[in-house]
Design a protein around this motif. Structure first.
Motif, PDB file in Angstrom:
ATOM      1  N   HIS A   1      23.369  13.541 -17.344  1.00  0.00           N
ATOM      2  CA  HIS A   1      24.063  13.739 -16.076  1.00  0.00           C
ATOM      3  C   HIS A   1      24.984  14.953 -16.162  1.00  0.00           C
ATOM      4  N   VAL A   2      25.302  15.493 -15.013  1.00  0.00           N
ATOM      5  CA  VAL A   2      26.308  16.545 -14.908  1.00  0.00           C
ATOM      6  C   VAL A   2      27.505  15.926 -14.194  1.00  0.00           C
ATOM      7  N   ALA A   3      28.711  16.343 -14.599  1.00  0.00           N
ATOM      8  CA  ALA A   3      29.926  15.755 -14.042  1.00  0.00           C
ATOM      9  C   ALA A   3      30.806  16.826 -13.408  1.00  0.00           C
ATOM     10  N   TYR A   4      31.413  16.439 -12.294  1.00  0.00           N
ATOM     11  CA  TYR A   4      32.308  17.326 -11.561  1.00  0.00           C
ATOM     12  C   TYR A   4      33.617  16.617 -11.283  1.00  0.00           C
ATOM     13  N   GLU A   5      34.723  17.373 -11.369  1.00  0.00           N
ATOM     14  CA  GLU A   5      36.016  16.868 -10.924  1.00  0.00           C
ATOM     15  C   GLU A   5      36.101  17.057  -9.416  1.00  0.00           C
ATOM     16  N   VAL A   6      36.616  16.044  -8.750  1.00  0.00           N
ATOM     17  CA  VAL A   6      36.825  16.097  -7.298  1.00  0.00           C
ATOM     18  C   VAL A   6      38.250  15.650  -6.998  1.00  0.00           C
TER      19      VAL A   6
ATOM     20  N   LYS B   1      34.383  20.861  -9.141  1.00  0.00           N
ATOM     21  CA  LYS B   1      34.717  21.675 -10.311  1.00  0.00           C
ATOM     22  C   LYS B   1      33.953  21.123 -11.508  1.00  0.00           C
ATOM     23  N   PHE B   2      33.092  21.957 -12.115  1.00  0.00           N
ATOM     24  CA  PHE B   2      32.300  21.499 -13.254  1.00  0.00           C
ATOM     25  C   PHE B   2      33.210  20.929 -14.338  1.00  0.00           C
ATOM     26  N   SER B   3      32.805  19.794 -14.910  1.00  0.00           N
ATOM     27  CA  SER B   3      33.553  19.160 -15.985  1.00  0.00           C
ATOM     28  C   SER B   3      32.752  19.140 -17.283  1.00  0.00           C
ATOM     29  N   HIS B   4      31.579  18.481 -17.244  1.00  0.00           N
ATOM     30  CA  HIS B   4      30.810  18.331 -18.479  1.00  0.00           C
ATOM     31  C   HIS B   4      29.381  17.912 -18.190  1.00  0.00           C
ATOM     32  N   VAL B   5      28.586  17.897 -19.243  1.00  0.00           N
ATOM     33  CA  VAL B   5      27.236  17.351 -19.211  1.00  0.00           C
ATOM     34  C   VAL B   5      27.242  16.124 -20.111  1.00  0.00           C
ATOM     35  N   GLY B   6      26.686  15.023 -19.631  1.00  0.00           N
ATOM     36  CA  GLY B   6      26.587  13.797 -20.414  1.00  0.00           C
ATOM     37  C   GLY B   6      25.150  13.593 -20.868  1.00  0.00           C
TER      38      GLY B   6
ATOM     39  N   PHE C   1      31.110  11.934 -10.533  1.00  0.00           N
ATOM     40  CA  PHE C   1      32.314  12.480  -9.916  1.00  0.00           C
ATOM     41  C   PHE C   1      33.501  11.881 -10.649  1.00  0.00           C
ATOM     42  N   MET C   2      34.477  12.722 -10.957  1.00  0.00           N
ATOM     43  CA  MET C   2      35.701  12.302 -11.636  1.00  0.00           C
ATOM     44  C   MET C   2      36.909  12.694 -10.808  1.00  0.00           C
ATOM     45  N   GLU C   3      37.783  11.743 -10.553  1.00  0.00           N
ATOM     46  CA  GLU C   3      39.053  12.019  -9.896  1.00  0.00           C
ATOM     47  C   GLU C   3      40.143  11.790 -10.939  1.00  0.00           C
TER      48      GLU C   3
ATOM     49  N   GLY D   1      44.694   6.872 -15.005  1.00  0.00           N
ATOM     50  CA  GLY D   1      44.728   8.072 -14.196  1.00  0.00           C
ATOM     51  C   GLY D   1      43.383   8.721 -13.940  1.00  0.00           C
ATOM     52  N   VAL D   2      42.296   8.044 -14.333  1.00  0.00           N
ATOM     53  CA  VAL D   2      40.956   8.599 -14.150  1.00  0.00           C
ATOM     54  C   VAL D   2      40.094   7.582 -13.413  1.00  0.00           C
ATOM     55  N   ARG D   3      39.413   8.049 -12.365  1.00  0.00           N
ATOM     56  CA  ARG D   3      38.424   7.219 -11.675  1.00  0.00           C
ATOM     57  C   ARG D   3      37.122   7.996 -11.656  1.00  0.00           C
ATOM     58  N   VAL D   4      36.025   7.303 -11.939  1.00  0.00           N
ATOM     59  CA  VAL D   4      34.710   7.939 -11.940  1.00  0.00           C
ATOM     60  C   VAL D   4      33.718   7.089 -11.167  1.00  0.00           C
ATOM     61  N   ALA D   5      32.665   7.747 -10.698  1.00  0.00           N
ATOM     62  CA  ALA D   5      31.543   7.078 -10.048  1.00  0.00           C
ATOM     63  C   ALA D   5      30.326   7.970 -10.258  1.00  0.00           C
ATOM     64  N   PHE D   6      29.153   7.368 -10.146  1.00  0.00           N
ATOM     65  CA  PHE D   6      27.904   8.117 -10.304  1.00  0.00           C
ATOM     66  C   PHE D   6      27.057   7.962  -9.057  1.00  0.00           C
ATOM     67  N   ILE D   7      26.418   9.073  -8.678  1.00  0.00           N
ATOM     68  CA  ILE D   7      25.475   9.054  -7.568  1.00  0.00           C
ATOM     69  C   ILE D   7      24.110   9.469  -8.095  1.00  0.00           C
ATOM     70  N   VAL D   8      23.102   9.298  -7.246  1.00  0.00           N
ATOM     71  CA  VAL D   8      21.769   9.830  -7.536  1.00  0.00           C
ATOM     72  C   VAL D   8      21.583  11.028  -6.610  1.00  0.00           C
ATOM     73  N   HIS D   9      21.306  12.177  -7.194  1.00  0.00           N
ATOM     74  CA  HIS D   9      21.088  13.401  -6.420  1.00  0.00           C
ATOM     75  C   HIS D   9      19.745  13.995  -6.821  1.00  0.00           C
ATOM     76  N   ASN D  10      18.804  14.005  -5.897  1.00  0.00           N
ATOM     77  CA  ASN D  10      17.459  14.536  -6.178  1.00  0.00           C
ATOM     78  C   ASN D  10      16.845  13.915  -7.429  1.00  0.00           C
ATOM     79  N   GLY D  11      17.053  12.612  -7.588  1.00  0.00           N
ATOM     80  CA  GLY D  11      16.442  11.876  -8.691  1.00  0.00           C
ATOM     81  C   GLY D  11      17.188  11.945 -10.009  1.00  0.00           C
ATOM     82  N   ALA D  12      18.385  12.534 -10.014  1.00  0.00           N
ATOM     83  CA  ALA D  12      19.157  12.650 -11.256  1.00  0.00           C
ATOM     84  C   ALA D  12      20.581  12.126 -11.045  1.00  0.00           C
ATOM     85  N   PRO D  13      21.185  11.606 -12.109  1.00  0.00           N
ATOM     86  CA  PRO D  13      22.564  11.111 -11.982  1.00  0.00           C
ATOM     87  C   PRO D  13      23.575  12.258 -11.978  1.00  0.00           C
ATOM     88  N   VAL D  14      24.590  12.118 -11.134  1.00  0.00           N
ATOM     89  CA  VAL D  14      25.704  13.048 -11.065  1.00  0.00           C
ATOM     90  C   VAL D  14      26.984  12.205 -11.094  1.00  0.00           C
TER      91      VAL D  14
END
Length: 106
Positions: A59-64, A4-9, A101-103, A86-99
């Motif tokens: 980066h783009v952020a998504y709720e999971v 679920k789209f959350s925000h752009v950083g 994830f927020m729980e 109540g918030v946990r986040v992590a970042f991945i590299v997807h096609n050379g860009a940071p993404v």
């Protein structure tokens, strides 16, 4: 997996009216919930231990629902951390860009 789209950083060198500071990563940030376009501006202190990609590339952020499942098989940029209760986040590299994830605990 539902994303679920959350925000752009967006990293910035401009001084903003910061809404918060995450001490362990030395990250200043604005609250994307207060922005009409869900934009979060970030700025790391010179001695931040955050990866260069995080500090310099938007980066783009998504709720999971399950951050562990979302991270499975992905290239980790920033390991899971909790910037607030109540918030946990992590970042991945997807096609050379940071993404991001927020729980968020419901």
């Amino acid at each position: 997996m539902d994303y679920k789209f959350s925000h752009v950083g967006i990293p910035t060198a401009e001084n903003k009216k910061w809404d918060g500071f995450y001490e362990p990563g030395k990250i200043h940030y604005t609250d994307f919930a207060n922005d009409a376009f869900n934009i979060e501006f970030i700025q790391c202190d010179a001695d931040s231990n955050m990866p260069e990609m995080f500090q310099n590339v938007p980066h783009v952020a998504y709720e999971v629902d399950n951050i562990e499942a979302a991270l499975e098989g992905k290239e980790i940029l920033v390991e899971t951390f909790s910037p607030g209760e109540g918030v946990r986040v992590a970042f991945i590299v997807h096609n050379g860009a940071p993404v991001e994830f927020m729980e968020i605990a419901k």
